[in-house]
Design a protein around this motif. Structure first.
Motif, short mmCIF file in Angstrom:
data_model
loop_
_atom_site.label_atom_id
_atom_site.label_comp_id
_atom_site.label_asym_id
_atom_site.label_seq_id
_atom_site.Cartn_x
_atom_site.Cartn_y
_atom_site.Cartn_z
N ASP A 151 0.86 -1.18 0.00
CA ASP A 151 0.00 0.00 0.00
C ASP A 151 0.90 1.24 0.00
O ASP A 151 1.65 1.46 0.96
CB ASP A 151 -0.89 0.00 1.24
N VAL A 159 -1.99 -4.36 -0.02
CA VAL A 159 -3.35 -4.13 -0.50
C VAL A 159 -3.88 -5.29 -1.33
O VAL A 159 -5.09 -5.47 -1.45
CB VAL A 159 -3.45 -2.83 -1.33
N ILE A 236 -2.59 2.08 -8.38
CA ILE A 236 -3.22 2.49 -7.13
C ILE A 236 -3.32 4.01 -7.12
O ILE A 236 -2.32 4.72 -7.24
CB ILE A 236 -2.43 2.00 -5.90
N GLY A 240 -6.84 5.45 -2.86
CA GLY A 240 -6.79 4.04 -2.48
C GLY A 240 -7.46 3.10 -3.45
O GLY A 240 -7.33 1.88 -3.31
N SER A 253 -8.25 -7.76 -1.78
CA SER A 253 -7.88 -6.71 -0.85
C SER A 253 -7.49 -7.29 0.50
O SER A 253 -8.10 -8.24 1.00
CB SER A 253 -9.05 -5.73 -0.65
#
Length: 256
Positions: A151, A159, A236, A240, A253
């Motif tokens: 992430d 993520v 990304i 988010g 996810s």
């Protein structure tokens, strides 16, 4: 569960780790292969680092040497950078706006893939070679490793993930080093609403190049991956949200 063993060294200013899986992970042959990988990457860093004053890249930049004075491997990398520029329509370019030659955007993927040949010589083990988030996977067993996608807003969080039995995953973005990526079209830093683009495909050298070019391309990044068959991407956004190309594995996810 198959036995596992890991090694890690700090090379090129980033952690380089090797994870091996199989019955012979503690063998001298496995250890020797990993040590050979690390040694090769150290040598590549010595030659190509723009931060070492005695590297080929630095000596070229200050005019102390010419191209004909350098090891042939430097010329090979220059040719690879030229091909990458042509492949990406100029979105990847080792020639900086100030005239310096900086092949960093290609060297890591190229070097890791080349060093990975040392691991292929130990055919009875599965390997996952990770150089600062750019990953090369070799699994003779056919059992995949799961590669996490970080992430960019929270480096401690994954993520999503990709399962691979071979090939590579590379990520380009601003999470690790801020707005450091160069846009050859403007001569300045990349301006984009995307935080990162990850590319999965057969070659780490090309996955790395395509990830860099895709990030530079901004909203047009999916089209960049069409330059080579077999490469898929995941972007990304700053909010988010994730966007994947059609061939990217299903997004999961929060995967670990």
């Amino acid at each position: 569960m198959a036995a596992r063993r890991s090694w890690v060294e700090q090379i090129m200013g980033l952690p380089v780790s090797v994870l091996a899986r199989g019955e012979r992970v503690d063998s001298a042959r496995a250890d020797a292969a990993v040590r050979a990988v690390f040694a090769e990457l150290v040598e590549v860093d010595r030659v190509f680092s723009p931060y070492k004053p005695d590297s080929a890249v630095s000596l070229l930049a200050c005019g102390q040497v010419g191209w004909d004075d350098l090891d042939p491997v430097v010329g090979e990398v220059a040719e690879r950078c030229d091909r990458a520029r042509e492949l990406t329509g100029g979105l990847f370019d080792a020639e900086m706006a100030d005239g310096r030659w900086d092949p960093s955007g290609l060297v890591k993927g190229w070097a890791v893939e080349r060093a990975g040949e040392r691991l292929r010589e130990v055919s009875d083990l599965d390997w996952c070679l990770n150089a600062g988030g750019d990953v090369l996977v070799l699994c003779p067993s056919g059992r995949p490793f799961t590669v996490g996608i970080q992430d960019p807003r929270d480096p401690g969080r994954v993520v999503t993930s990709v399962a691979r039995t071979d090939g590579a995953v590379a990520t380009s973005g601003t999470a690790a080093r801020g707005a450091h990526l160069y846009d050859p079209r403007t001569g300045g830093s990349v301006a984009t609403r995307w935080l990162s683009v990850s590319v999965s495909g057969p070659s780490l050298e090309y996955a790395d190049v395509l990830a860099t070019a895709a990030f530079v391309a901004g909203d047009e990044w999916p089209a960049v991956l069409a330059a080579l068959p077999g490469y898929e991407g995941l972007g990304i956004l700053a909010d988010g949200n994730l966007f994947a190309t059609p061939g990217w594995p299903a997004v999961r996810s929060g995967a670990q």
